[in-house]
Design an enzyme around this catalytic site. Structure first.
Site, short mmCIF file in Angstrom:
data_model
loop_
_atom_site.label_atom_id
_atom_site.label_comp_id
_atom_site.label_asym_id
_atom_site.label_seq_id
_atom_site.Cartn_x
_atom_site.Cartn_y
_atom_site.Cartn_z
N SER A 129 0.85 -1.19 0.00
CA SER A 129 0.00 0.00 0.00
C SER A 129 0.88 1.24 0.00
O SER A 129 2.02 1.22 0.50
CB SER A 129 -0.90 0.02 1.24
OG SER A 129 -1.55 1.26 1.40
N TYR A 141 -1.12 -0.46 10.33
CA TYR A 141 -1.33 -0.81 8.92
C TYR A 141 -0.14 -0.32 8.10
O TYR A 141 0.41 -1.06 7.28
CB TYR A 141 -2.63 -0.17 8.43
CG TYR A 141 -2.93 -0.40 6.97
CD1 TYR A 141 -3.32 -1.66 6.51
CD2 TYR A 141 -2.85 0.64 6.05
CE1 TYR A 141 -3.61 -1.87 5.17
CE2 TYR A 141 -3.15 0.44 4.71
CZ TYR A 141 -3.53 -0.82 4.28
OH TYR A 141 -3.81 -1.03 2.94
#
Length: 234
Positions: A129, A141
């Site tokens: 990501s 994350y």
């Protein structure tokens, strides 16, 4: 004999679009996901669905035995937890997201690369990501995705001489279920920062993953393809 591909998180979103691309070819597809509610290909003879929670890292060796040897590994499954702040992130939540987003993909590379080495061929693609490149409000994350980008480089070096490529995509926000956890202000701010004022379509990310897993030249190894529409040009 058709090639075998494993897609984690192949039940929806980007993973589902990856599955659909492989369905266009004569591939045997295995998908791993927590559930298959609404999955449109349950009865497709080319697809094997396995219900498994990837946070159970200790059980991955048994999962790998169930799956058997594969030619292509797509480490796509992942999620974020934007409801937690950097100074209010429960230990259990940290452990769970690190298991799913980093530890499980790395362990699956360890497990499935053994068979790939014996056959002298393999393609591994990790879905990271932009959060792993520029930071993210969901700190764990971002940490997990940064780790996955680095793991891609490490394993490309370790496995490249065995005929195995290991590459990565780093998309920015896409139109998937993951967006339901983001507030409207954050979504609007992101759209304003990209040149076409929209999120990525899952198919756009899937096309890059599919290429890295199939037609990508062997000399392209250890890279991360940015898919962010000028949000982070470099």
């Amino acid at each position: 004999m058709s090639k075998r591909v494993l897609v984690t998180g192949g039940n929806k979103g980007i993973g589902l679009k990856v599955v659909e691309r492989f369905l266009e070819l004569d591939y045997e597809i295995i998908t791993v996901a927590r559930n298959y509610d609404g999955f449109p290909y349950k009865d497709n003879k080319n697809i094997t669905t396995i219900e498994y929670d990837l946070s159970d890292v200790d059980g991955l060796a048994s999962l790998a035995k169930e799956v058997g040897d594969i030619d292509i590994l797509i480490n796509n499954a992942g999620y974020m937890q934007p409801k937690y702040t950097y100074n209010n992130y429960p230990k259990e939540a940290k452990e769970h997201i690190m298991n799913v987003d980093l530890y499980a993909p790395v362990e699956l590379i360890n497990l499935f690369s053994e068979g790939m080495k014996k056959r002298g061929f393999g393609r591994i693609v990790n879905t990271a990501s932009i959060a792993g490149q520029i930071g993210h409000p969901d700190v764990w994350y971002g940490i997990a995705k940064a780790g996955l980008i680095n793991a891609t480089k490490i394993y490309a070096k370790l496995l490249g001489s065995e005929g195995i490529t290991v590459n990565c995509v780093a998309p920015s926000a896409a139109e998937t279920d993951m967006q339901k956890d983001n507030d409207e202000a954050r979504k609007a701010a992101f759209k304003a920062a990209v040149v076409t004022n929209r999120f990525a379509e899952p198919k756009e990310v899937a096309e890059a993953i599919f290429w890295l897993a199939t037609d990508c030249p062997e000399y392209i190894n250890g890279i991360t393809i940015d898919i962010n529409n000028c949000f982070y040009p470099r």
